[in-house]
Design a protein around this motif. Structure first.
Motif, short mmCIF file in Angstrom:
data_model
loop_
_atom_site.label_atom_id
_atom_site.label_comp_id
_atom_site.label_asym_id
_atom_site.label_seq_id
_atom_site.Cartn_x
_atom_site.Cartn_y
_atom_site.Cartn_z
N ALA A 177 0.83 -1.21 0.00
CA ALA A 177 0.00 0.00 0.00
C ALA A 177 0.86 1.26 0.00
CB ALA A 177 -0.93 -0.01 1.21
N LYS A 178 1.91 1.26 0.80
CA LYS A 178 2.76 2.45 0.93
C LYS A 178 3.65 2.67 -0.30
CE LYS A 178 6.34 4.48 3.89
NZ LYS A 178 7.17 4.29 5.11
N TYR A 237 3.55 1.16 -3.40
CA TYR A 237 2.99 1.04 -4.75
C TYR A 237 1.60 1.67 -4.88
CZ TYR A 237 6.75 -2.37 -5.27
OH TYR A 237 7.98 -2.98 -5.31
N GLY A 238 1.01 2.08 -3.77
CA GLY A 238 -0.31 2.70 -3.84
C GLY A 238 -1.42 1.75 -4.23
N LYS A 281 -0.01 0.39 -10.88
CA LYS A 281 -1.45 0.13 -11.03
C LYS A 281 -1.76 -0.53 -12.36
CE LYS A 281 -2.72 3.80 -7.82
NZ LYS A 281 -3.46 5.06 -7.60
#
Length: 524
Positions: free
Chosen positions: A337-338, A340-341, A383
């Motif tokens: 999450a941090k 690569y979003g 993404k």
């Protein structure tokens, strides 16, 4: 006057409450005026090639009966155990991942009971001096993260498998499973709802798989759960607990807990005692049933096993195991999450793909979907990469019934395809054709993607080819073309689709749309 014994009263009363409890069990998750206390005992089969105390290979359900055992597994006189060091290694990994305190010295006990699937008449376990104590698992709950304590983790051997043949009234014994290595992980009674128990089991499954100690597959029997349930009024001591054995799915675990809570409350409100007993779960009728009265430790006549010296685990050994631990699930989620979003849904898909199917033997390293994603994402939009992996690679592997461990599409190939789409060398549709071709091939394709694109004639069509395709699409769809000329943009997509089809999927959809707009709107 004839009076019924307390046991008969309870039995008759159970039949009265059973039907209403089944209906309520599937929707009731709280019981006003009562507190629910739940503990879970998990038996996880350790993923090693050999058994815990013998050189026999471990087996699967596909193996013929009685083909994976030796003299020790069958309890032949004079045979002696030999501890499998790989089992100890994987069990210690699990304990360290749970934050447990690994004991410098532990002992093996004999748990005596007579049953046909236990050839020696006793099971080798670690009840009194287990190799690990304490620790905790953090689970999600309705009030936020919650810590569930671990009481102890112990090594023990599995029993053989017994199958009763009703027609012949015979019990068949398969020794393949006899002596298979197990970890028994005993929780503290810290859970207060079926949902918390389910979250605990799922979290423990993910942790065990991450460290490579077990498949933790409930349906295949490598992760079996027993639950202890009791109730009490707020502020009062815990009530009498009952144990429900051998639950093989999270759904059944939750339902069994709900059924037991309903049963205990109904008995208590009727002024009847809750007998301490061991119960089974009827999967067809979704209810529990009595197996036997609950045994205490003296019933099993525990004694130290004289064939084993103490199991000594020095601090230097623990340091080496600790250093070899892979990243644990919570840390992986936070990092994805941090760095690569990624959204939680994509993270869970990456982490759960083929869950339990690809855990290798003896703690060997494996190719994970997370590592695959990270390799492809180097220098690329993460993404876009995760969309290709989740929506194309995983989908095609599922379609062709292949596990991720057997994924023939290399990181380099997928990365090159994404780059070619990004620079306009090929269309997204063409890239998907390449992915599907590689994943459906009977043998791995090592050819560079650029060469494969040329071989499959998937490179972008020339502008001349796209012009001809657009003109043919207009000829074949006169009605739709007329609507576009009248200003109906909604129909344009159909004409574009026909032109793309004429190009064999190699056209540039943006270029084709602009050319069709010019072609149709300039001929008004």
């Amino acid at each position: 006057m004839h009076t019924l014994s307390p046991l008969l009263i309870i039995s008759k009363f159970h039949h009265v409450i059973k039907s209403s409890s089944i209906k309520r069990a599937l929707k009731t998750t709280s019981w006003p005026g009562w507190e629910v206390v739940i503990g879970v005992e998990v038996h996880a089969q350790i993923k090693t090639r050999q058994k815990l105390f013998s050189a026999s290979s471990t087996s699967s359900d596909a193996d013929a009966p009685n083909t994976h055992y030796n003299g020790f597994d069958a309890a032949w006189p004079g045979t002696l155990p030999s501890l499998n060091e790989k089992c100890v290694l994987l069990a210690v990994r699990t304990a360290l991942a749970c934050g447990s305190q690994v004991q410098p010295k532990s002992f093996f006990d004999r748990k005596h009971y007579f049953y046909a699937d236990l050839p020696a008449g006793y099971q080798i376990t670690q009840r009194y001096e287990p190799f690990a104590r304490g620790g905790h698992i953090i689970i999600p709950s309705h009030s936020g993260p919650k810590s569930v304590g671990i009481e102890q983790i112990q090594l023990e051997q599995d029993t053989a498998k017994s199958t009763f043949k009703a027609r012949s009234e015979l019990t068949l014994i398969d020794l393949n499973r006899a002596g298979a290595p197990l970890m028994e992980i005993v929780s503290q009674p810290d859970m207060r709802s079926p949902e918390e128990a389910a979250a605990y089991v799922k979290t423990l499954q993910a942790l065990i798989r991450a460290v490579g100690s077990s498949d933790a597959n409930m349906e295949q029997g490598s992760f079996r759960c027993d639950v202890n349930v009791s109730i009490n009024r707020p502020g009062e001591p815990f009530g009498t607990r009952c144990e429900v054995k051998n639950l093989n799915s999270v759904k059944f675990l939750q339902t069994a807990i709900k059924m037991e809570v309903d049963r205990h409350i109904a008995l208590s409100e009727a002024g009847l005692p809750v007998p301490q007993e061991t119960r089974g779960f009827d999967e067809q009728h979704m209810t529990t049933y009595r197996l036997r009265s609950k045994e205490d430790a003296p019933d099993y006549r525990y004694m130290p096993d004289p064939n084993f010296p103490p199991l000594v685990l020095p601090e230097e050994y623990l340091d080496r195991v600790r250093a070899s631990l892979p990243e644990l699930p919570d840390a992986t989620r936070q990092r994805l999450a941090k760095n690569y979003g990624l959204v939680p849904q994509d993270i869970e898909v990456l982490m759960s793909v083929d869950a339990g199917k690809d855990v290798p033997y003896d703690g060997e390293k494996r190719r994970s979907a997370v590592a695959y994603f990270e390799a492809v994402a180097v220098g690329r939009n993460p993404k876009i990469v995760v969309n290709w992996i989740v929506n194309e690679v995983f989908a095609q592997l599922t379609l062709h019934k292949k596990s991720f461990a057997n994924n023939p599409l290399s990181e380099a190939q997928l990365g090159e395809l994404i780059d070619m789409v990004g620079c306009g060398a090929i269309s997204s549709a063409a890239a998907k054709q390449v992915v599907r071709h590689i994943l459906s091939a009977a043998v791995p394709i090592s050819m560079p993607v650029t060469a494969l694109v040329e071989t499959m004639n998937l490179s972008h069509a020339s502008e001349e080819e796209m012009r001809r395709s657009c003109e043919k699409a207009v000829e074949e769809l006169p009605a739709e073309s007329a609507l576009v000329r009248e200003g109906n943009e909604r129909v344009m997509a159909k004409v574009v689709g026909r032109a793309m089809k004429k190009c064999g999927g190699r056209g540039d959809a943006v270029w084709i749309r602009e050319y069709l707009r010019e072609l149709l709107l300039t001929k008004i």
